[in-house]
Design an enzyme around this catalytic site. Structure first.
Site, PDB file in Angstrom:
ATOM      1  CE  LYS A  15      11.565  -8.679 -12.190  1.00  0.00           C
ATOM      2  NZ  LYS A  15      10.690  -8.612 -13.370  1.00  0.00           N
TER       3      LYS A  15
ATOM      4  CG  ASP B 224       2.864  -2.542   1.116  1.00  0.00           C
ATOM      5  OD1 ASP B 224       1.814  -2.464   1.777  1.00  0.00           O
ATOM      6  OD2 ASP B 224       3.467  -1.543   0.679  1.00  0.00           O
TER       7      ASP B 224
ATOM      8  CG  ASP C 262      -2.631  -1.031  -1.017  1.00  0.00           C
ATOM      9  OD1 ASP C 262      -2.688  -1.737   0.019  1.00  0.00           O
ATOM     10  OD2 ASP C 262      -2.499   0.209  -0.976  1.00  0.00           O
TER      11      ASP C 262
HETATM   12  C1  IPM Z   1       0.514  -2.045   5.257  1.00  0.00           C
HETATM   13  C2  IPM Z   1       1.121  -0.654   5.273  1.00  0.00           C
HETATM   14  C3  IPM Z   1       2.448  -0.686   6.009  1.00  0.00           C
HETATM   15  C4  IPM Z   1       3.394  -1.563   5.231  1.00  0.00           C
HETATM   16  C5  IPM Z   1       3.107   0.684   6.284  1.00  0.00           C
HETATM   17  C6  IPM Z   1       2.180   1.666   6.912  1.00  0.00           C
HETATM   18  C7  IPM Z   1       4.326   0.518   7.144  1.00  0.00           C
HETATM   19  O1  IPM Z   1       1.238  -0.144   3.992  1.00  0.00           O
HETATM   20  O2  IPM Z   1       0.322  -2.624   6.337  1.00  0.00           O
HETATM   21  O3  IPM Z   1       0.192  -2.540   4.181  1.00  0.00           O
HETATM   22  O4  IPM Z   1       4.000  -1.125   4.251  1.00  0.00           O
HETATM   23  O5  IPM Z   1       3.538  -2.727   5.618  1.00  0.00           O
HETATM   24 MN    MN Z   2       0.267  -1.381   2.498  1.00  0.00          MN
END
Ligand code: IPM
Ligand code: MN
Ligand code: NAD
Length: 355
Positions: A186, A242, A246
């Site tokens: 960013k 992170d 996802d």
């Molecule tokens: C991941 C999880 C972790 C992170 C959490 C549980 C600390 O979301 O491994 O992606 O944010 O790194």
């Molecule tokens: Mn995560």
């Protein structure tokens, strides 16, 4: 090649124990096939450790991790601790820091048998093969914190050295793939983003065969679902990695498909864990998708144990089981964790071409 290893199992919370047991069953079958001995030690982490040991990860567990050849972790997190003073997630962060696991590799591949399981159109998902490399021990996760009722702050700090070492992991990975790194930051707003971009440019000079481009993180989130095929190696900081991983889990179709390896300096044990969490909504029902953890075990054999042969057998077991239609409900299937695991075990050692 070494043929005997000490593995620390940290099943953790929620579906963690279910998916770690599944991976352990596959690891045992595959290891035995190649004459490899695995010695396990199992310990608590996360909410399970808070309950039994009063803290999310004990010093003994951190030491056991350091003395192991590799750590296989399930997941941490439980709603019981959402308001408590000790958080399960803090245990995982401490473990990553303790092992110096600064590079988190999260491969995202479209699996032909699963293209219809993705919420995205088949033509968008087909052929996707991305390696997300997420910086794992810096940024806002580990900066100084202030937490009050009226004010809170998470300092996001990066040093040149932290960016350099993870960038090198990305460029080296790209040399063995299609030779492209996309760095995500960013830089239009954040000082850390501008440092990130400059250092990545400097490191790129050492890798003349790798092409580098930069994409701002908001646009990267859009490209991931519009044209994921434009990415090969995607390098980014802790928090962005992170979130984007996802999002990327929807390319293969489920959080239950994404494995990861968290690696530090050569010789330090890696941490291998699925990208997903403890999924409290389905814990204890026997329906958790074990593929991500099984694929994390394959990454363990490859990256920490130097046994690509065993890794290949595990990965083959997964592809054949998927082709044969073994799917948990998150993939639109009807099988439970156990049936899927048995299928992978059966095909992990059955030799090529068995369907
Ligand atoms: C991941 C999880 C972790 C992170 C959490 C549980 C600390 O979301 O491994 O992606 O944010 O790194
Ligand atoms: Mn995560
Ligand atoms: P989550 O990943 O646990 O679950 C999100 C959704 O995906 C849920 O609907 C869940 O049922 C589904 N899902 C996840 N893994 C699955 C699997 N293997 N099979 C089938 N379905 C699966 O994320 P969340 O609900 O936001 O978080 C729950 C807890 O997990 C929180 O405490 C969070 O901090 C923690 N967490 C831990 C890790 C980790 O240990 N590495 C990672 C992410 C979240």
């Amino acid at each position: 090649m070494r043929d005997s290893f000490d593995i620390l199992l940290l099943p953790g919370d929620g579906i963690g124990p279910e998916v770690v047991n599944a991976a352990r069953a596959v690891m045992d079958v595959a290891a035995e096939h190649f004459g490899v001995t695995l010695r396990y030690e199992e310990r608590k982490i996360g909410g399970a450790a808070i309950r039994e040991e009063g803290e999310p990860v004990s010093d003994e567990t951190l030491e056991a991790a350091k003395n192991s050849d590799a750590v296989l972790l399930g997941a941490v997190g439980h709603p019981d601790f959402d308001r408590g003073p000790a958080r399960p997630e803090a245990g995982l962060l401490k473990l990553r820091k303790h092992l110096g696991a600064f590079a988190n590799l999260r491969p995202v591949a479209a699996i032909p048998a699963l293209v219809s399981a993705s919420p995205l159109k088949e033509e968008i998902v087909k052929g996707v093969d991305i390696l997300i490399i997420r910086e794992l021990t810096g940024g806002a996760y580990f900066g100084e914190k202030e937490e009050g009722e009226e004010r809170a702050s998470d300092l996001s700090l990066y040093t040149r050295e932290e960016v350099e070492r993870v960038a090198r992991v990305a460029f080296e990975a790209a040399e063995g793939r299609s030779g492209r790194v996309t760095s995500v930051d960013k830089a239009n707003v954040m000082a850390t983003g501008r440092l990130w971009r400059k250092v990545v440019e400097d490191v790129a000079g050492e890798y003349p065969n790798v092409a580098l481009d930069h994409v701002l993180v908001d646009a990267a989130a859009m490209h991931l679902v519009r044209n994921p095929g434009r990415f090969d190696v995607m390098l980014t900081e802790n928090l962005f990695g992170d979130i984007l991983s996802d999002e990327a889990a929807m390319l293969p179709g489920s959080m239950g498909m994404l494995p990861s390896a968290s690696l530090g300096l050569p010789g330090t044990p890696g941490i291998f864990e699925p990208v997903h969490g403890s999924a409290p909504d389905i814990a204890g029902q026997g329906v958790a998708n074990p593929y991500a953890t099984i694929l994390s075990a394959a990454m363990m054999f490859r990256h920490s144990l130097g046994r690509p042969d065993v890794a290949g057998a595990v990965a083959r077991g997964v592809s054949v089981a998927l082709e044969a239609g073994f799917r948990t409900p998150d993939l639109g299937g009807k099988q439970g964790t156990e049936q899927v695991t048995e299928a992978v075990c059966r095909w992990a050692t059955a030799g090529e071409g068995v369907t």
